[in-house]
Scaffold this motif. Structure first.
Motif, PDB file in Angstrom:
ATOM      1  N   ALA A  56      -1.856  23.037  78.611  1.00 38.29           N
ATOM      2  CA  ALA A  56      -1.941  24.317  77.900  1.00 38.29           C
ATOM      3  C   ALA A  56      -2.365  25.375  78.913  1.00 38.29           C
ATOM      4  N   THR A  57      -1.727  26.539  78.834  1.00 39.66           N
ATOM      5  CA  THR A  57      -2.068  27.605  79.768  1.00 39.66           C
ATOM      6  C   THR A  57      -2.350  28.892  78.992  1.00 39.66           C
ATOM      7  N   ILE A  58      -3.110  29.757  79.641  1.00 39.91           N
ATOM      8  CA  ILE A  58      -3.418  31.068  79.067  1.00 39.91           C
ATOM      9  C   ILE A  58      -3.605  32.037  80.219  1.00 39.91           C
ATOM     10  N   GLU A  59      -3.220  33.278  79.986  1.00 35.55           N
ATOM     11  CA  GLU A  59      -3.454  34.278  81.011  1.00 35.55           C
ATOM     12  C   GLU A  59      -4.949  34.506  81.130  1.00 35.55           C
ATOM     13  N   LYS A  60      -5.405  34.624  82.384  1.00 35.10           N
ATOM     14  CA  LYS A  60      -6.824  34.800  82.626  1.00 35.10           C
ATOM     15  C   LYS A  60      -7.349  36.063  81.927  1.00 35.10           C
ATOM     16  N   ASN A  61      -6.601  37.163  81.972  1.00 37.30           N
ATOM     17  CA  ASN A  61      -7.019  38.412  81.316  1.00 37.30           C
ATOM     18  C   ASN A  61      -7.148  38.224  79.808  1.00 37.30           C
ATOM     19  N   GLU A  62      -6.197  37.494  79.217  1.00 29.65           N
ATOM     20  CA  GLU A  62      -6.229  37.261  77.775  1.00 29.65           C
ATOM     21  C   GLU A  62      -7.460  36.444  77.392  1.00 29.65           C
ATOM     22  N   LEU A  63      -7.761  35.417  78.193  1.00 29.74           N
ATOM     23  CA  LEU A  63      -8.931  34.584  77.936  1.00 29.74           C
ATOM     24  C   LEU A  63     -10.206  35.415  78.042  1.00 29.74           C
ATOM     25  N   PHE A  64     -10.323  36.186  79.110  1.00 30.92           N
ATOM     26  CA  PHE A  64     -11.540  36.981  79.300  1.00 30.92           C
ATOM     27  C   PHE A  64     -11.625  38.150  78.326  1.00 30.92           C
ATOM     28  N   GLN A  65     -10.474  38.631  77.842  1.00 26.35           N
ATOM     29  CA  GLN A  65     -10.500  39.692  76.839  1.00 26.35           C
ATOM     30  C   GLN A  65     -11.149  39.159  75.559  1.00 26.35           C
ATOM     31  N   THR A  66     -10.801  37.935  75.194  1.00 29.26           N
ATOM     32  CA  THR A  66     -11.408  37.302  74.022  1.00 29.26           C
ATOM     33  C   THR A  66     -12.907  37.090  74.259  1.00 29.26           C
ATOM     34  N   ILE A  67     -13.246  36.642  75.454  1.00 34.73           N
ATOM     35  CA  ILE A  67     -14.650  36.424  75.792  1.00 34.73           C
ATOM     36  C   ILE A  67     -15.409  37.754  75.751  1.00 34.73           C
ATOM     37  N   LYS A  68     -14.791  38.818  76.286  1.00 35.70           N
ATOM     38  CA  LYS A  68     -15.442  40.137  76.275  1.00 35.70           C
ATOM     39  C   LYS A  68     -15.648  40.635  74.855  1.00 35.70           C
ATOM     40  N   LYS A  69     -14.643  40.429  73.997  1.00 37.47           N
ATOM     41  CA  LYS A  69     -14.796  40.844  72.592  1.00 37.47           C
ATOM     42  C   LYS A  69     -15.939  40.084  71.935  1.00 37.47           C
ATOM     43  N   THR A  70     -16.008  38.789  72.193  1.00 34.55           N
ATOM     44  CA  THR A  70     -17.083  37.972  71.634  1.00 34.55           C
ATOM     45  C   THR A  70     -18.430  38.424  72.174  1.00 34.55           C
ATOM     46  N   ARG A  71     -18.487  38.690  73.480  1.00 34.62           N
ATOM     47  CA  ARG A  71     -19.732  39.167  74.092  1.00 34.62           C
ATOM     48  C   ARG A  71     -20.159  40.502  73.482  1.00 34.62           C
ATOM     49  N   ASN A  72     -19.197  41.433  73.346  1.00 33.76           N
ATOM     50  CA  ASN A  72     -19.524  42.744  72.785  1.00 33.76           C
ATOM     51  C   ASN A  72     -19.992  42.633  71.337  1.00 33.76           C
TER      52      ASN A  72
END
Length: 192
Positions: A56-72
């Motif tokens: 399974a693969t995911i774009e690094k930006n997409e993964l971190f965008q989700t992480i950033k939303k969760t962090r925010n």
């Protein structure tokens, strides 16, 4: 070795992959790579039953965008929680400290204006409660002093009344004796 069964690029499906040597050697893991200029993260696991490798693969930006939303969201929820807790602490402080102090000040103002008839009920068990209890005892002693002064003033008034009455009787007696002395003197003159 291995063939792609599903892939966003339809030309690669059922063709051999170039990275499968590392994947088959490790059986499971994660790695980063760049595909068509986009940095991606790959997670792979070998299926024990049939030996297939699922990747399974995911774009690094997409993964971190989700992480950033969760962090925010976590930061926002933390700020809201801290605000609510701060407001509750403030409310409790007002209830437990400020309000009793204001009531005490009002009571002290009444006492300083001369009204010592009210009592102050002490229900606290802390330092403020000790202060209020000491003040309550002071007011009780002040009432006793005022009562003693009032009784002494009444006694002085009664004594003054008795002295005044005695002085009046003495004055009347002296007047009567002077009149009797004058009458006796006048009788003695008449006899001589």
């Amino acid at each position: 070795m291995g063939r792609f069964l599903a892939h966003p690029d339809k030309d690669i499906i059922l063709k051999k992959g170039g990275e499968e040597d590392e994947i088959f050697a490790k059986k499971q893991g994660q790695r980063s790579y760049i595909w068509q200029g986009v940095e991606k993260i790959m997670q792979f696991q070998t299926c024990a039953r049939n030996g297939w490798v699922v990747v399974a693969t995911i774009e690094k930006n997409e993964l971190f965008q989700t992480i950033k939303k969760t962090r925010n969201l976590a930061i926002l929820l933390s700020l809201v929680s801290v605000s609510v807790v701060s407001l509750e602490i403030w409310r409790l402080m007002v209830k437990n400290l400020v309000k009793p102090i204001r009531e005490t000040v009002e009571y002290v103002k009444k006492v300083s204006a001369g009204d010592i008839s009210e009592t102050f009920a002490v229900t606290r068990q802390d330092e403020l409660g000790e202060l209020l209890e000491a003040m309550s005892q002071m007011i009780i002693k002040l009432r006793q002093v005022v009562s003693n002064v009032k009784n002494a003033a009444e006694n002085v008034a009664d004594g003054s009344q008795a002295i005044s009455s005695g002085a009046s009787e003495m004055s009347n007696g002296a007047t009567e004796q002077a009149a009797a002395g004058e009458a006796a003197s006048s009788s003695m003159e008449d006899m001589s």
